[in-house]
Structure formats: C-alpha cells, structure tokens
Scaffold this motif. Structure first.
Motif, PDB file in Angstrom:
ATOM      1  N   UNK A  64       0.837  -1.207   0.000  1.00 34.07           N
ATOM      2  CA  UNK A  64       0.000   0.000   0.000  1.00 34.07           C
ATOM      3  C   UNK A  64       0.877   1.265   0.000  1.00 34.07           C
ATOM      4  N   UNK A  65       1.933   1.256   0.810  1.00 35.04           N
ATOM      5  CA  UNK A  65       2.838   2.414   0.877  1.00 35.04           C
ATOM      6  C   UNK A  65       3.533   2.651  -0.474  1.00 35.04           C
ATOM      7  N   UNK A  66       3.979   1.573  -1.110  1.00 37.34           N
ATOM      8  CA  UNK A  66       4.642   1.694  -2.404  1.00 37.34           C
ATOM      9  C   UNK A  66       3.683   2.267  -3.456  1.00 37.34           C
ATOM     10  N   UNK A  67       2.445   1.793  -3.437  1.00 39.93           N
ATOM     11  CA  UNK A  67       1.444   2.290  -4.391  1.00 39.93           C
ATOM     12  C   UNK A  67       1.160   3.780  -4.160  1.00 39.93           C
ATOM     13  N   UNK A  68       1.090   4.176  -2.891  1.00 41.65           N
ATOM     14  CA  UNK A  68       0.857   5.591  -2.569  1.00 41.65           C
ATOM     15  C   UNK A  68       2.044   6.453  -3.023  1.00 41.65           C
ATOM     16  N   UNK A  69       3.262   5.945  -2.804  1.00 49.25           N
ATOM     17  CA  UNK A  69       4.466   6.665  -3.229  1.00 49.25           C
ATOM     18  C   UNK A  69       4.494   6.804  -4.751  1.00 49.25           C
ATOM     19  N   UNK A  70       4.146   5.729  -5.436  1.00 44.09           N
ATOM     20  CA  UNK A  70       4.084   5.726  -6.899  1.00 44.09           C
ATOM     21  C   UNK A  70       3.127   6.815  -7.384  1.00 44.09           C
ATOM     22  N   UNK A  81       2.129   9.492  -5.738  1.00 48.25           N
ATOM     23  CA  UNK A  81       2.655  10.820  -5.382  1.00 48.25           C
ATOM     24  C   UNK A  81       3.691  11.288  -6.393  1.00 48.25           C
ATOM     25  N   UNK A  82       4.592  10.389  -6.796  1.00 50.35           N
ATOM     26  CA  UNK A  82       5.619  10.730  -7.777  1.00 50.35           C
ATOM     27  C   UNK A  82       4.978  11.138  -9.099  1.00 50.35           C
ATOM     28  N   UNK A 141      12.635   6.595 -14.542  1.00 55.07           N
ATOM     29  CA  UNK A 141      13.537   5.706 -13.805  1.00 55.07           C
ATOM     30  C   UNK A 141      13.034   5.464 -12.387  1.00 55.07           C
ATOM     31  N   UNK A 142      12.542   6.524 -11.742  1.00 53.32           N
ATOM     32  CA  UNK A 142      12.061   6.379 -10.369  1.00 53.32           C
ATOM     33  C   UNK A 142      10.834   5.461 -10.322  1.00 53.32           C
ATOM     34  N   UNK A 143       9.910   5.651 -11.254  1.00 57.00           N
ATOM     35  CA  UNK A 143       8.722   4.796 -11.293  1.00 57.00           C
ATOM     36  C   UNK A 143       9.100   3.340 -11.567  1.00 57.00           C
ATOM     37  N   UNK A 144      10.136   3.143 -12.351  1.00 60.94           N
ATOM     38  CA  UNK A 144      10.584   1.777 -12.619  1.00 60.94           C
ATOM     39  C   UNK A 144      11.096   1.112 -11.348  1.00 60.94           C
TER      40      UNK A 144
END
Length: 284
Positions: free
Chosen positions: A219-225, A227-228, A237-240
């Motif tokens: 869930x945290x990774x999806x939220x960070x994704x 936000x970016x 590159x960051x999304x990858x």
C-alpha cells in the motif's frame, strides 16, 4: 509525465532552397542517444543542435535529419576553401602526391556550398530558430502522449490498490480456516503435547505465513508511486524502481499465503504491475 516517443516533420525554405526537417524520438535506456544528419555545409551547427536536444528532450533515442530538396540546382565548389585545405595538407605532408592531397581535401567539410544559398551567419541563425521551434513542438507532442500514458498507468495502479484491499478479508478468512483445520487434526490424533510449547510453535507458524506487513508495504509503495506521478515530471527511472518494489511485495504475498483465493489476487496484481512496467519504458 512526458513520453519518450514522438515524431515531428517540418518543410521550410531558405533563400528559395527547400529543406525537410524530421525528428523522431523513441524510448531508450541509454539516456539521450542522438543521431544527427545534415547537409555538409551545416555540419558546424551539429554541436548546437545536440546541446538543444539534450536540454529540451532529456532522454530518448533521437533521430534528427535535415535533407535538402534534391531537385534544386547543384552545389558549387568553394575553390578558395579547397585551395586553403590543400596548402594546409602540403605543410603537414610535403611528400604526398598531388592526387592524394586533392582526394583528401575534397572530402573535408564545407568544400561544396549551394549555388543559390549563401550559408552565412544570418542563414545559420534562421535555420537554428526553425530547429529550436521544431524540437519544442516535438516535446509538446511527447507531453500529450505522456498524459495518455499517465491515465493508463494510473488505471493499472488503482486496480492493484483495489485488489490489495480484498486481501484483508481473505487473510482473516484464511487464518480462521487454517486454525480450525489444525485444531481438528489435534483432536483426531492421540499425540501428547506440551500446551505452552505448542502455543509458542503455533505463534511462530502463523507469523511466518502472515502477509500483513507485505500488504502494508504494498500500500505504501502504491501511494508513493501515485505521489511521484503527481509531483514530478521526469520520473521514468524512479517509477521503474518503485514498480520493482511493488512486484517484490506481491511475489512475497503469493509465496507466504498458500491460499487459492489470495493466489488468484496475486496473479491479477502481477498482471497489472507488468502492464505498468511496460508503459514506464516509454516514460521520460
């Protein structure tokens, strides 16, 4: 979000001479991979063209081509420049024969110039202005393509979030069924066991198969994704990297759960993250 893919074509005239400018941009893992092809008398513009492409387009496999109308009058030999090149070569290699010197000099830049087009500083400045506008036009096309990609990626991400929320109910049901199954097996057996030790082993057993931590990290990774995507422009590159972390958590959930319904959701989420990773390859 900006796409790395795009295509732009511009036809223009300078002093009656027709030119065609084509810029093609594809995805690339090598940063800004630029190929430039221009008429020989415009070779000294290439450093400025390359610098502009790197600044505006940033990443991608870029093909930049300027061609001259083949139907126009022939090029004229610049005898003064040719003579200068020959004298320079003779100073370097005084023993070389005249034929070899001429053959070498004729291949050097700016020996030929258009018979109608006087390639001076003003003309080169006009050509560069057209080039700048077309590179920026290509970037607008890439931004429009990026907006489409963003909608697609966001839809895939929302599907993962939606599926992951189903894991809460499924996990509770799985633990309950597993507990009942183990209790029934003990009732049917005549094994004598130490209750405190058994409880300790059971706690360890259930902790090893618990997916709560992975589900929260997912869930945290999806939220960070998300936000970016909202706050950054150059983010491919960051999304990858984030998508790799999302896939890692999904795989861990699948390996720990050992439950058909949860495994089914894991497969669904893996399908969505693979779609995301495929689209990210085109993102700047």
């Amino acid at each position: 979000m900006i796409s790395m893919t795009g295509y732009s074509k511009k036809d223009f005239k300078i002093q009656g001479v027709s030119f065609s400018l084509t810029i093609k941009s594809l995805n690339s893992t090598k940063g800004c991979d630029i190929t430039i092809k221009t008429p020989r008398y415009l070779l000294d513009l290439e450093p400025e063209i390359r610098k502009t492409i790197q600044k505006v387009l940033v990443r991608g496999k870029i093909s930049f081509i300027i061609t001259e109308d083949a139907n126009r009058l022939s090029l004229m030999l610049d005898k003064k420049k040719l003579s200068s090149y020959i004298n320079t070569i003779r100073e370097i290699e005084p023993e070389a024969n005249s034929g070899a010197i001429l053959n070498a000099a004729i291949k050097l830049p700016d020996i030929f110039a258009p018979d109608k087009l006087i390639v001076n500083t003003t003309i080169k400045k006009s050509i560069l202005e057209i080039i700048y506008k077309e590179i920026n036009s290509l970037n607008i096309i890439r931004r429009n393509e990026g907006r489409i990609l963003k909608k697609e990626i966001k839809r895939y991400l929302n599907n993962i979030i939606k599926i992951s929320k189903q894991l809460v109910t499924l996990e509770l049901k799985r633990l309950k069924n597993r507990k009942l199954k183990i209790e029934n097996q003990f009732r049917k057996s005549n094994i004598v066991y130490d209750l405190p030790k058994l409880e300790s082993e059971m706690i360890y057993y259930f902790e090893r198969s618990d997916i709560t931590e992975e589900r929260i990290r997912l869930q945290h990774h999806c939220n960070f994704f998300s936000t970016v995507m909202k706050t950054e422009e150059i983010l491919g590159k960051k999304l990858n990297f984030i998508s790799q972390e999302i896939l890692r958590e999904i795989n861990t959930i699948g390996s720990k759960a050992n439950d058909f319904e949860i495994q089914k959701r894991v497969v669904q989420m893996k399908q969505e993250i693979e779609k995301i990773k495929e689209q990210i390859q085109n993102v700047l």
